[in-house]
Write an enzyme that holds these catalytic residues in place. Structure first.
Site, PDB file in Angstrom:
ATOM      1  CG  ASN A  81      18.907 -12.309  -5.866  1.00 20.72           C
ATOM      2  OD1 ASN A  81      17.457 -12.896  -5.419  1.00 20.72           O
ATOM      3  ND2 ASN A  81      19.276 -13.089  -5.148  1.00 20.72           N
ATOM      4  CE  LYS A 140      20.383  -9.042  -5.095  1.00 23.56           C
ATOM      5  NZ  LYS A 140      22.172  -8.683  -4.603  1.00 23.56           N
ATOM      6  CG  HIS A 182      22.530 -13.762  -2.451  1.00 23.41           C
ATOM      7  ND1 HIS A 182      22.969 -12.854  -1.954  1.00 23.41           N
ATOM      8  CD2 HIS A 182      22.367 -14.049  -3.500  1.00 23.41           C
ATOM      9  CE1 HIS A 182      23.512 -11.928  -2.340  1.00 23.41           C
ATOM     10  NE2 HIS A 182      23.211 -12.695  -4.245  1.00 23.41           N
ATOM     11  CD  GLU A 218      22.552  -9.237  -1.501  1.00 29.00           C
ATOM     12  OE1 GLU A 218      20.891  -9.691  -1.446  1.00 29.00           O
ATOM     13  OE2 GLU A 218      23.130  -8.530  -2.641  1.00 29.00           O
ATOM     14  CD  GLU A 266      25.020 -14.189  -6.317  1.00 32.34           C
ATOM     15  OE1 GLU A 266      24.614 -14.301  -7.175  1.00 32.34           O
ATOM     16  OE2 GLU A 266      25.124 -14.198  -5.058  1.00 32.34           O
ATOM     17  N   GLY A 292      26.593  -6.381  -6.401  1.00 34.29           N
ATOM     18  CA  GLY A 292      26.217  -5.272  -6.736  1.00 34.29           C
ATOM     19  C   GLY A 292      27.239  -4.054  -6.760  1.00 34.29           C
ATOM     20  CB  SER A 314      28.959  -6.949 -11.318  1.00 39.42           C
ATOM     21  OG  SER A 314      28.796  -6.377 -10.116  1.00 39.42           O
TER      22      SER A 314
HETATM   23  P1  13P Z   1      24.458  -8.148  -8.617  1.00 37.30           P
HETATM   24  O1  13P Z   1      23.883  -8.455 -10.063  1.00 37.30           O
HETATM   25  O2  13P Z   1      23.602  -6.980  -8.786  1.00 37.30           O
HETATM   26  O3  13P Z   1      25.939  -8.508  -8.634  1.00 37.30           O
HETATM   27  O4  13P Z   1      24.045  -9.045  -8.284  1.00 37.30           O
HETATM   28  C1  13P Z   1      24.278 -10.421  -8.131  1.00 37.30           C
HETATM   29  C2  13P Z   1      23.602 -11.215  -6.886  1.00 37.30           C
HETATM   30  O5  13P Z   1      23.684 -11.188  -5.773  1.00 37.30           O
HETATM   31  C3  13P Z   1      22.629 -12.158  -6.700  1.00 37.30           C
HETATM   32  O6  13P Z   1      22.310 -13.743  -6.437  1.00 37.30           O
END
Ligand code: 13P
Length: 251
Positions: free
Chosen positions: A9, A11, A95, A97, A167, A173, A213
């Site tokens: 992803n 983003k 997601h 976010e 997740e 992150g 992560s």
């Molecule tokens: P990270 O791998 O940066 O922690 O992000 C995970 C994520 O949100 C994938 O959709």
């Protein structure tokens, strides 16, 4: 047998040229990988150019969001058929976010999921608890709420096309991944929810990715867990070396 699926992803990262370069590198490095399903999810603006790069390769493409209406006056939104015509096979929905920053709810995730399925696209539906919720012992109830409501009203055949991504928000992150046992516990729980909603055979067939992560050095132990079928990778998918190492470490 559930095939391991690793999705990147990206983003809100990578302009057009950066996207093309990353896709090219990934394609060249992973051309001989058959045992892992590999998906990259660039931003909307890069989709059709990335498709040009990965066409006829073993790399598949997904989008990061979608709107459920077919067409019309919805300024700024992107439809399922637009994604399909750009070359997408998958689309991430729900997601954290989007849930936290853009008002996504289980109800909108459900509408998006159904719209994607109608168009023949495969939804990657994200679920997961916040740190506060985990601390208060609410992990299972939050995940139950996300799974049951985001995926409500799907036929058995539709459900078989879904990928669920667990997740935990506190792991995204932060560099602080869930341990293999923490991931396995929730993945197993999600499978029990699917069994209650459908049946055991279906519960055993749906793939559940872990996200949060994920890095080359923790993917092995995560996917060694019985109910972990791959990963949805954020930060480490932005560098070709780390994304390709994650895929290769699944073999
Ligand atoms: P990270 O791998 O940066 O922690 O992000 C995970 C994520 O949100 C994938 O959709």
């Amino acid at each position: 047998m559930r095939r391991v699926i690793i999705a990147g992803n990206w983003k809100m990262n990578k302009n057009l040229q950066e996207s093309i370069d990353l896709a090219n590198f990934i394609k060249r490095s992973l051309f001989d990988i058959a045992d892992v399903e590999i998906v990259i999810c660039p931003p909307f603006t890069s989709l059709s150019d990335v498709e040009e790069v990965i066409m006829d390769s073993n790399i598949k493409m997904g989008a990061q969001d979608v709107y459920w209406e077919k067409e019309g006056a919805f300024t700024g939104e992107i439809s399922c058929s637009m994604l399909k015509s750009a070359g997408c096979e998958y689309c991430i929905v729900g997601h954290s976010e989007r849930r936290l920053l853009f008002g996504e709810t289980n109800e909108t995730v459900n509408k998006k999921t159904k719209a994607l399925l109608r168009e023949g696209l495969k939804p990657i539906v994200c679920v997961g608890e916040k740190l506060e919720e985990r601390k208060n012992g609410r992990t299972f109830s939050v995940v139950k709420d996300h799974v049951e409501k985001s995926l409500s009203g799907l036929t058995r055949d539709q459900m078989l096309k879904i990928i669920i991504a667990y997740e935990p928000v506190w792991a995204i992150g932060t560099g602080l991944n869930a341990t293999k046992d923490e991931a396995q516990e929730v993945h197993k729980y999600i499978r029990s929810l699917l069994k209650a909603m459908y049946d055991e055979e279906l519960a055993k067939s749906v793939r559940i990715q872990y996200g949060g992560s994920v890095k080359p050095d923790n993917i092995k132990e995560l996917i060694s867990q019985e109910d972990v079928d791959g990963a949805l990778v954020g930060g480490a998918s932005l560098k070709a070396d780390s994304f390709c190492a994650i895929v290769k470490n699944c073999l």
